[in-house]
Design a protein around this motif. Structure first.
Motif, PDB file in Angstrom:
ATOM      1  N   LEU A 151      12.316   2.488  -7.702  1.00 29.24           N
ATOM      2  CA  LEU A 151      13.241   1.551  -8.350  1.00 29.24           C
ATOM      3  C   LEU A 151      12.570   0.720  -9.425  1.00 29.24           C
ATOM      4  O   LEU A 151      13.157   0.455 -10.484  1.00 29.24           O
ATOM      5  CB  LEU A 151      13.833   0.609  -7.297  1.00 29.24           C
ATOM      6  N   ASN A 152      11.353   0.268  -9.154  1.00 30.65           N
ATOM      7  CA  ASN A 152      10.633  -0.628 -10.056  1.00 30.65           C
ATOM      8  C   ASN A 152       9.217  -0.763  -9.528  1.00 30.65           C
ATOM      9  O   ASN A 152       8.938  -0.419  -8.381  1.00 30.65           O
ATOM     10  CB  ASN A 152      11.313  -2.009 -10.116  1.00 30.65           C
ATOM     11  N   LEU A 153       8.339  -1.274 -10.353  1.00 32.24           N
ATOM     12  CA  LEU A 153       6.954  -1.486  -9.934  1.00 32.24           C
ATOM     13  C   LEU A 153       6.446  -2.806 -10.507  1.00 32.24           C
ATOM     14  O   LEU A 153       6.548  -3.053 -11.709  1.00 32.24           O
ATOM     15  CB  LEU A 153       6.055  -0.347 -10.422  1.00 32.24           C
ATOM     16  N   ALA A 154       5.932  -3.656  -9.625  1.00 33.31           N
ATOM     17  CA  ALA A 154       5.294  -4.904 -10.013  1.00 33.31           C
ATOM     18  C   ALA A 154       4.152  -5.133  -9.042  1.00 33.31           C
ATOM     19  O   ALA A 154       4.163  -4.607  -7.922  1.00 33.31           O
ATOM     20  CB  ALA A 154       6.298  -6.060  -9.964  1.00 33.31           C
ATOM     21  N   PRO A 155       3.133  -5.895  -9.433  1.00 31.40           N
ATOM     22  CA  PRO A 155       1.991  -6.096  -8.535  1.00 31.40           C
ATOM     23  C   PRO A 155       2.417  -6.643  -7.173  1.00 31.40           C
ATOM     24  O   PRO A 155       3.099  -7.659  -7.083  1.00 31.40           O
ATOM     25  CB  PRO A 155       1.134  -7.129  -9.293  1.00 31.40           C
ATOM     26  N   ASP A 156       2.037  -5.941  -6.114  1.00 34.15           N
ATOM     27  CA  ASP A 156       2.379  -6.344  -4.751  1.00 34.15           C
ATOM     28  C   ASP A 156       1.438  -5.605  -3.802  1.00 34.15           C
ATOM     29  O   ASP A 156       1.038  -4.468  -4.074  1.00 34.15           O
ATOM     30  CB  ASP A 156       3.835  -5.987  -4.442  1.00 34.15           C
ATOM     31  N   HIS A 157       1.077  -6.237  -2.727  1.00 34.35           N
ATOM     32  CA  HIS A 157       0.212  -5.624  -1.709  1.00 34.35           C
ATOM     33  C   HIS A 157      -1.105  -5.118  -2.302  1.00 34.35           C
ATOM     34  O   HIS A 157      -1.678  -4.142  -1.805  1.00 34.35           O
ATOM     35  CB  HIS A 157       0.921  -4.456  -1.012  1.00 34.35           C
ATOM     36  N   LEU A 158      -1.593  -5.782  -3.357  1.00 34.01           N
ATOM     37  CA  LEU A 158      -2.806  -5.278  -4.003  1.00 34.01           C
ATOM     38  C   LEU A 158      -4.030  -5.474  -3.124  1.00 34.01           C
ATOM     39  O   LEU A 158      -5.033  -4.763  -3.285  1.00 34.01           O
ATOM     40  CB  LEU A 158      -3.001  -5.952  -5.367  1.00 34.01           C
ATOM     41  N   ASP A 159      -3.954  -6.430  -2.178  1.00 32.74           N
ATOM     42  CA  ASP A 159      -5.066  -6.591  -1.243  1.00 32.74           C
ATOM     43  C   ASP A 159      -5.208  -5.360  -0.356  1.00 32.74           C
ATOM     44  O   ASP A 159      -6.310  -5.020   0.073  1.00 32.74           O
ATOM     45  CB  ASP A 159      -4.869  -7.853  -0.395  1.00 32.74           C
ATOM     46  N   TRP A 160      -4.096  -4.666  -0.097  1.00 29.86           N
ATOM     47  CA  TRP A 160      -4.105  -3.467   0.747  1.00 29.86           C
ATOM     48  C   TRP A 160      -4.518  -2.249  -0.061  1.00 29.86           C
ATOM     49  O   TRP A 160      -5.346  -1.449   0.369  1.00 29.86           O
ATOM     50  CB  TRP A 160      -2.717  -3.260   1.347  1.00 29.86           C
TER      51      TRP A 160
END
Length: 480
Positions: free
Chosen positions: A197-206
């Motif tokens: 659907l879309n992509l934005a920075p998230d869960h980058l620690d994982w």
């Protein structure tokens, strides 16, 4: 978009006598261990924690003859031939490094469910993205049901894929929500059609980086048979389609809030139209539904509806079922939920907006907003969000542990917006926040709870936070 004959790896794995390590107890580990044990595997469960809950779960498994090691999730048990991991376990754990060194494959619960599907199993229409996954999957299931198909919304939405795949109920097609964690551990998944659907920075620690996060999201397109659906407004989703290896004849299908080009779905004069799944798509378009059929008709929710419609159309669903399904759909609580109107001001609960990307979409849905925000930032920054939304803000009321980060962004990018900062993190702060927001609002405004943060500093979860907001609005209304 690479094409060619992609192996559909649904072959059944013979677990009889295989030494399988299950990494993690909890909602996926316990059922996985039971399923593997029932199929003759020699199962060892390893778990980092050794608390009362873990011991209770361990006792239930040990009673079945399953070995459980609590407080030791780092060591690879001797003789392990396969690891089945809970989706939240990070790829850099020592257990997985040891597995890689010995050539031991690692599957997640989604991979296990995929491998255990029987002959003639229902195809999967798969959905991922940073935001909107659950709503889109629920819309899709509603559309499929309107077409008379036996379906269920499953996966990361809270319904175990293992339970559905191994249950007695038969389905024609499944609407499957997949997280980036689940996709990382699902190497052989091959959907009928899928969307990012879309992509934005998230869960980058994982994931370790935005590139790794995007790569895991893009796994959803691998081996698609009919359609890879992407967001025209998010070029990264289209790039993931281009990089995917798919079945011969699989098509790239875009969705847009603007007028659609051929091979796209979009909006024309308040009508959702399809120029992808029609004859002679260079010249023809099929009306699917009206924007007013979508609840609520906020821009990001229209995008969700278009994505759901694209997947349904890829499965051969007629236009009328798209309209009927969208009309029948009701969003979950705390997703742009209208609570009340007081003195000409609308009060909207979008407590589910726990990151900046979701909050940006929420703020874009209204013209003049008193914004209630704050909580646990999870490493997020707020400058871009505030800069994009500043012109819509009548005022802001900030709560929670990391409220200062939002206040600083407002000072930099919206210095004229009045800000009330509440220096308390008890649950009663919500009534004060709503009271302050009411004071700042004018008739025609929207008081919007869209926190852009997680809730656990003040509440058990976003549901409790949204309930507190709704209760505060009702209390003010009762005293009006």
């Amino acid at each position: 978009m690479g094409s060619g004959q992609v192996t559909s790896t649904s072959e059944l794995f013979d677990f009889q006598g295989k030494h399988v390590t299950v990494a993690g107890l909890g909602v996926s580990g316990v059922p996985a261990a039971k399923v593997l044990h029932a199929r003759g595997a020699i199962v060892t469960v390893v778990n980092d924690g050794d608390d009362a809950r873990a011991r209770e779960q361990a006792a239930g498994l040990q009673a079945l003859g399953i070995t459980v090691r609590l407080g030791d999730g780092a060591t690879l048990p001797e003789g392990t031939e396969l690891i089945v991991t809970a989706p939240g376990w990070k790829p850099d754990k020592p257990l997985f490094a040891a597995a890689a060194e010995k050539g031991v494959p690692v599957w997640g619960d989604v991979e296990l469910a995929w491998r255990l599907r029987g002959p003639g199993a229902a195809p999967w229409l798969a959905v991922t993205g940073t935001n909107g996954k659950t709503t889109t999957v629920q819309m899709l299931a509603s559309i499929l049901r309107a077409a008379g198909l036996r379906t269920a919304a499953v996966g990361n939405i809270g319904v175990s894929l293992l339970d559905v795949v191994l249950g007695d109920e038969e389905y024609d097609v499944l609407a499957v929500e997949l997280s980036s964690y689940q996709l990382h551990w699902a190497p052989s998944l091959r959907a009928h059609s899928a969307v990012v659907l879309n992509l934005a920075p998230d869960h980058l620690d994982w994931h370790g980086s935005m590139e790794a996060y995007a790569k895991d999201k893009g796994r959803i397109y691998e081996g698609n048979r009919v359609a890879c659906v992407y967001n025209v407004a998010d070029k990264l989703t289209e790039e993931l389609v281009r990089e995917a290896e798919v079945e011969e004849g699989c098509r790239a299908v875009g969705f847009t809030l603007g007028t659609p080009a051929p091979s796209q779905l979009g909006v024309v004069d308040g009508i959702l139209v399809d120029r992808a799944f029609v004859a002679n798509r260079q010249k023809n378009a099929q009306e699917l539904a009206e924007v007013s059929d979508i609840n609520p008709p906020a821009p990001h929710n229209i995008a969700n509806a278009l994505a759901a419609a694209a997947l349904a159309r890829a499965f051969g669903v007629p236009a009328q079922a798209v309209r009927d399904g969208l009309r029948a759909f009701r969003p979950d609580a705390h997703r742009i939920a209208h609570v009340a109107d007081l003195d000409g001001v609308a009060y909207i609960d979008d407590s589910k907006a726990t990151n900046t990307h979701a909050t940006e979409a929420s703020l874009a849905a209204y013209e003049s907003i008193v914004w209630i925000a704050g909580g646990l930032a999870k490493g997020a920054t707020f400058d871009e969000l505030v800069a994009k939304s500043a012109k819509r803000l009548r005022g802001a009321v900030l709560i929670g542990a990391d409220r200062e980060l939002i206040r600083e962004a407002l000072a930099r990018h919206a210095p004229e917006v009045p800000v009330v900062e509440l220096d308390r993190t008890d649950t009663g702060a919500m009534l004060q926040a709503v009271t302050e927001a009411r004071r700042l609002a004018r008739p025609g405004d929207t008081v919007l709870l869209a926190p852009a943060c997680a809730s656990m500093d003040m509440f058990t979860n976003y549901n409790e936070r949204g309930d507190a907001f709704a209760a505060a609005v009702r209390e003010l209304g009762a005293g009006a």
